[in-house]
Design a protein around this motif. Structure first.
Motif, short mmCIF file in Angstrom:
data_model
loop_
_atom_site.label_atom_id
_atom_site.label_comp_id
_atom_site.label_asym_id
_atom_site.label_seq_id
_atom_site.Cartn_x
_atom_site.Cartn_y
_atom_site.Cartn_z
N ASN A 60 2.26 21.16 24.21
CA ASN A 60 3.31 22.04 24.75
C ASN A 60 4.29 22.52 23.69
O ASN A 60 4.79 23.64 23.77
CB ASN A 60 4.06 21.34 25.87
N HIS A 61 4.60 21.69 22.72
CA HIS A 61 5.62 22.06 21.73
C HIS A 61 5.04 22.19 20.32
O HIS A 61 5.80 22.26 19.36
CB HIS A 61 6.75 21.03 21.74
N LEU A 62 3.72 22.21 20.21
CA LEU A 62 3.10 22.25 18.88
C LEU A 62 2.76 23.68 18.48
O LEU A 62 2.31 24.47 19.29
CB LEU A 62 1.82 21.41 18.88
N ASP A 63 2.97 23.98 17.18
CA ASP A 63 2.56 25.29 16.69
C ASP A 63 1.06 25.29 16.42
O ASP A 63 0.38 24.27 16.55
CB ASP A 63 3.36 25.68 15.43
N LEU A 64 0.54 26.46 16.04
CA LEU A 64 -0.91 26.60 15.88
C LEU A 64 -1.47 25.66 14.81
O LEU A 64 -2.53 25.06 14.99
CB LEU A 64 -1.25 28.05 15.53
N ALA A 65 -0.74 25.51 13.70
CA ALA A 65 -1.24 24.65 12.62
C ALA A 65 -1.34 23.21 13.08
O ALA A 65 -2.32 22.51 12.78
CB ALA A 65 -0.32 24.76 11.41
N THR A 66 -0.33 22.74 13.83
CA THR A 66 -0.35 21.35 14.29
C THR A 66 -1.40 21.16 15.38
O THR A 66 -2.03 20.10 15.46
CB THR A 66 1.04 20.93 14.80
N ARG A 67 -1.60 22.16 16.23
CA ARG A 67 -2.66 22.08 17.24
C ARG A 67 -4.03 21.93 16.57
O ARG A 67 -4.87 21.15 17.01
CB ARG A 67 -2.64 23.32 18.14
N GLY A 83 17.63 14.09 18.37
CA GLY A 83 18.20 15.09 19.28
C GLY A 83 18.44 16.43 18.62
O GLY A 83 18.54 17.45 19.31
N THR A 84 18.53 16.46 17.29
CA THR A 84 18.77 17.73 16.58
C THR A 84 17.47 18.40 16.15
O THR A 84 17.50 19.47 15.56
CB THR A 84 19.63 17.49 15.33
N MET A 85 16.34 17.78 16.46
CA MET A 85 15.05 18.31 16.01
C MET A 85 14.47 19.28 17.02
O MET A 85 14.83 19.27 18.19
CB MET A 85 14.07 17.15 15.77
N SER A 86 13.52 20.09 16.55
CA SER A 86 12.82 21.03 17.43
C SER A 86 11.83 20.28 18.30
O SER A 86 11.48 19.12 18.03
CB SER A 86 12.09 22.07 16.60
N GLY A 87 11.34 20.95 19.34
CA GLY A 87 10.34 20.34 20.21
C GLY A 87 9.07 19.99 19.45
O GLY A 87 8.45 18.94 19.69
N GLY A 88 8.67 20.83 18.48
CA GLY A 88 7.48 20.55 17.69
C GLY A 88 7.65 19.32 16.83
O GLY A 88 6.72 18.51 16.67
N GLU A 89 8.84 19.15 16.24
CA GLU A 89 9.10 17.97 15.41
C GLU A 89 9.11 16.70 16.25
O GLU A 89 8.59 15.65 15.83
CB GLU A 89 10.43 18.15 14.67
N LYS A 90 9.66 16.78 17.44
CA LYS A 90 9.64 15.61 18.34
C LYS A 90 8.22 15.25 18.73
O LYS A 90 7.85 14.07 18.77
CB LYS A 90 10.47 15.91 19.60
N PHE A 145 0.11 9.84 25.47
CA PHE A 145 1.05 10.95 25.25
C PHE A 145 1.30 11.59 26.60
O PHE A 145 0.43 12.26 27.15
CB PHE A 145 0.46 11.98 24.28
N ALA A 146 2.51 11.36 27.16
CA ALA A 146 2.84 11.90 28.47
C ALA A 146 3.51 13.25 28.35
O ALA A 146 4.08 13.59 27.31
CB ALA A 146 3.76 10.92 29.21
N GLN A 147 3.45 14.04 29.41
CA GLN A 147 4.13 15.34 29.42
C GLN A 147 5.61 15.19 29.11
O GLN A 147 6.22 16.01 28.46
CB GLN A 147 3.96 16.02 30.78
#
Length: 651
Positions: A480-487, A450-457, A390-392
C-alpha cells in the motif's frame, strides 16, 4: 490543451522543476511517474492552483472543470450517499439557483432553473452516487450510514467516489488505489477507461497504469519527459535510451582516453608539441556526456528459514470470524465470516488469497497469524512454525515517537525473552548494520518513526519481519505504501524465499510474479480458484454486474423517484414561461419514439436465424437501447410532473 513552457518550480530551497516544458492534449490519459520527492504531487498542486510557478508560462483551458480526490479525512454525520452527491458541483450550483429563483418570484428564472437542475442530473443523482459507492466496495446496508462511522481507509474511498461524481474535463488522481481491494480496483479501472476527459494519474501500481493510461510523463532531475504509451512502454523506451546514452558515453570516454594518452606521451617533445596542443584544444572543446545512471536499486532478501515443517498448517473444519465484544451479554455468539474450511498449507507453497471485499480474506489471515482465535474447528501448526505477518494496519502499530533502532532493539529483546533470536545478534551495532540493508542509514536510525513517510514505515516493518527469519509469510496488502522500486525488490525477495507465502494484495504485478496458486474466499467458504488473474478480473466484473442486477430487481437499492418541481404555492406562472419545458418534453417524445423503433428492429432481428457472434452483438445493442429507453422515460416522467406542477400554480 495544458501547456507548461520553461517552468521552474520550487518548494522551499528545493528545485522541483527547472526550465521544464511539456504539453498534454485534451482526452489524454497521463501517468505521472518519478522517484518519491521528484515533484509529482507538486505538479498536481501547480495544476489545481495551490502552487504557482516561479518562472515560465503555464496555461490550462479556463472552461475546464477540475476534479480531484481531497486528501483530508472527512468529518461529517451526513450519509455516505449524500456526501458523494455533494461532490457534483454542477448539481449543487443548479440546486442553489432553483432556491434563488424561487425566492426571486421570477417565473422565467424558475423555468430555466428547473431545466438546469434537470440537465445537471438531479433525476438520477442518487443512483449515480450509490453506483459509485457500491463499485468501490461498500455494502448496500452502508449506503445511508454516517460518514463518521467508517474507518479512515473507507472514508478515503468516499472521497474518491465524490471526485468521480464531480463532472469534469480534467481529473487528477494521486495514488487512488492505495485504499482499494482488488475487486474495487478492477471496478475503478473499468470506470476510468470510460472517462471522456483528460486524466493525470500518480500511482505505484504498474498494471493499473498500464490499464488506464496512454501517455507517460517522467519527472527526473527537474525535467519533464513525455513518452507515448503506458508505463510498460515507458520502461522499454527508457531502457533503450539508457543503453544508447551509456554506449555513447563509453565511446566518448574511449576517445578522451586516446587523446589524453597522446597528450601525455608527446607534450614534452618539440617535434610533436603542436599536435599535442591541438589535442588539448579538441579535448577542451568536447561537450562531455554524462553517464546514464539508473536509479539506485533497493534490494533485500529473506534469510533461509531454520526449519521447514511440512505441512506448515492443517486447517480442519475451521470457522473464522470475530469473538463477541467484551461488553456483550454472556452467551453472545461469535460472528462467523468463513466456515467449514479444511485445507493444508505445505512448505514452499505460494498462495494468493482472492475474494471480493468483505468476504473474509483478512479474517482468514488474521486467524492463521494468531491475531484472532478460531471460532470453531482447528488450525494445527507444524512444529517449529515461525510466522512473519504483515498486516494492513501494521504501520499503525509502530510507535511514532520511537526510532527504527529502538524498534529493532525492542524486537530483539522480546525475541530473546521468548527463547528465540539466536539466528541474529542483538548487539546495537549489528542491528544498525541490519537496518542499513533496508536503507536506514546514518541519522535515519535515530529519526522518530512518526516523521517518516508511509513507504519508509513499510520498509521498517519489512525489516523487522526479515530479522525474525520466518518460514511462513502472511502478507496482507504489503504494498500500500511502497514505491515501484520497493515493490519490485519485495517481489524478487519473495521469489527467492524458501519458505511458504500466503499473500493478499491488490497489486496484480506482485500476485502474478509471486503466486502459483490461488484460494478464493467467497460465500462463506474457501475454495481453489482454477484460473489466472485475468480470469479472476472477469469473474469480479461478472459478479459485480450480477449483484447490481439482483439488487435492482429486489428493490434493495432505493432508486431516485422523479420529484415534482419545488414551486411556491399559488404562484402565477405565465404560460409562455413553460415553453422551454414543453420543448424539452417534445424532444424526449421524439427520442423515445426513435428508441422504440430501434428496439423493435433489434427484437425482429433476434427472432431470425443468426450466428452466435451476431446474436451476441445484437443482444448487446438491445441491452443498450433498453437502458437508454429507461433513462429517457425517467426524464420524461420528471419533466411532465414539473410542467403539471407549474400549470397547477396558474390555475
Amino acid at each position: 490543451m495544458i501547456i507548461l513552457k520553461n517552468i521552474s518550480l520550487r518548494r522551499s530551497a528545493k528545485v522541483l522543476l527547472d526550465n521544464a516544458s511539456v504539453s498534454i492534449n485534451p482526452g489524454e490519459r497521463v501517468g505521472l511517474v518519478g522517484r518519491n520527492g521528484a515533484g509529482k504531487s507538486s505538479l498536481f498542486a501547480l495544476l489545481n492552483g495551490t502552487l504557482h510557478e516561479d518562472k515560465g508560462d503555464f496555461s490550462i483551458p479556463s472552461q475546464w472543470r477540475m476534479a480531484q480526490v481531497a486528501q483530508d479525512m472527512p468529518e461529517t454525520a451526513e450519509s455516505a450517499t449524500d456526501f458523494v452527491i455533494a461532490g457534483d458541483t454542477q448539481l449543487a450550483a443548479a440546486q442553489a439557483e432553483v432556491t434563488a429563483a424561487e425566492e426571486s418570484d421570477d417565473g422565467e428564472r424558475m423555468a430555466h432553473a428547473y431545466m438546469a437542475l434537470h440537465d445537471a442530473g438531479a433525476h438520477d443523482a442518487q443512483s449515480r452516487a450509490q453506483s459509485l459507492i457500491l463499485g468501490l466496495g461498500f455494502q448496500v446496508r452502508e449506503l445511508n450510514q454516517p460518514v463518521n462511522s467508517f474507518s479512515g481507509g473507507w472514508r478515503m474511498r468516499l472521497q474518491l467516489a465524490r471526485a468521480l461524481m464531480c463532472p469534469s474535463e480534467l481529473l487528477l488522481l494521486d495514488e487512488p488505489t492505495n485504499h482499494l481491494d482488488l475487486d474495487a480496483l478492477v471496478w475503478l479501472e473499468a470506470w476510468l477507461k470510460k472517462y471522456p476527459g483528460t486524466m493525470l494519474v500518480i500511482s505505484h501500481d504498474r498494471e493499473f497504469l498500464d490499464a488506464v493510461t496512454n501517455v507517460t510523463i517522467h519527472i527526473e532531475n527537474g525535467q519533464l519527459t513525455r513518452y507515448g504509451g503506458n508505463y510498460s512502454t515507458f520502461e522499454d523506451m527508457r531502457a533503450e535510451q539508457m543503453a544508447l546514452q551509456q554506449a555513447a558515453f563509453a565511446k566518448q570516454q574511449d576517445k578522451i582516453a586516446h587523446l589524453q594518452e597522446f597528450i601525455n606521451r608527446f607534450k614534452a617533445k618539440a617535434s610533436k608539441a603542436k599536435q599535442a596542443q591541438s589535442r588539448v584544444k579538441a579535448l577542451d572543446r568536447m561537450e562531455r556526456l554524462a553517464p546514464m545512471l539508473a536509479n539506485a536499486e533497493f534490494t533485500f532478501e529473506f534469510k533461509e528459514p531454520l526449519n521447514l515443517p511440512n505441512p506448515m498448517l492443517s486447517i480442519d473444519d475451521a470457522s473464522f470470524g470475530y469473538p463477541p465484544p467484551a461488553d456483550a451479554p454472556p452467551g453472545t455468539p461469535s460472528t462467523v465470516i468463513v466456515q467449514h474450511v479444511s485445507k493444508s498449507v505445505f512448505a514452499g507453497q505460494r498462495i494468493g488469497i482472492l475474494g471480493a471485499n468483505g468476504q473474509g480474506k483478512s479474517t482468514l489471515v488474521k486467524t492463521i497469524a494468531r491475531t484472532l482465535p478460531v471460532v470453531a474447528g482447528e488450525v494445527i501448526e507444524g512444529r517449529g512454525l515461525n510466522i512473519g505477518y504483515f498486516a494492513q494496519q501494521e504501520l499503525d502499530v509502530l510507535r511514532p515517537a520511537d526510532t527504527p533502532l529502538e524498534h529493532m532493539i525492542r524486537l530483539a529483546r522480546d525475541t530473546l525473552a521468548n527463547g528465540g533470536g539466536g539466528q541474529f545478534s542483538s548487539r546495537e551495532q549489528d542491528l544498525r548494520t541490519f537496518l542499513g540493508t533496508f536503507n536506514f542509514n546514518g541519522d535515519m536510525v535515530k529519526q522518530a518513526v512518526g516523521t517518516m513517510s508511509g513507504g519508509e514505515k513499510a520498509r521498517l516493518v519489512l525489516c523487522m519481519i526479515v530479522w525474525q527469519r520466518p518460514n511462513l509469510l502472511l502478507l496482507d496488502e504489503p504494498t500500500n505504501h511502497l514505491d515501484l522500486a520497493t515493490r519490485e525488490a519485495l517481489a524478487m525477495a519473495l521469489n527467492e524465499f524458501e519458505g511458504t507465502v500466503m499473500l493478499v494484495s491488490h497489486d496484480r504485478a506482485l500476485l502474478r510474479s509471486v503466486c502459483d496458486e490461488f484460494w478464493l474466499v467467497t460465500r462463506g467458504g474457501v475454495e481453489p480458484f482454477d484460473g489466472d488473474l485475468d480470469d479472476y478480473q472477469r469473474y469480479l466484473l461478472d459478479e459485480g454486474k450480477r449483484l447490481r442486477e439482483s439488487l435492482k430487481e429486489a428493490g434493495r437499492v432505493e432508486l431516485p423517484k422523479p420529484a415534482p418541481a419545488p414551486v411556491a404555492e399559488k404562484r402565477a406562472v405565465p404560460s409562455g414561461k413553460l415553453k422551454p419545458l414543453r420543448q424539452s418534453l417534445e424532444k424526449l417524445d421524439q427520442r423515445m419514439a426513435a428508441l422504440h423503433a430501434e428496439k423493435a428492429a433489434l427484437e425482429a432481428r433476434l427472432a431470425g436465424t443468426l450466428s452466435v457472434e451476431a446474436i451476441t452483438e445484437t443482444s448487446g445493442q438491445l441491452q443498450h437501447v433498453n437502458e437508454d429507453l429507461a433513462r429517457e422515460e425517467g426524464k420524461w416522467l420528471e419533466l411532465s410532473e414539473q410542467i403539471e406542477a407549474l400549470e397547477g400554480t396558474s390555475a
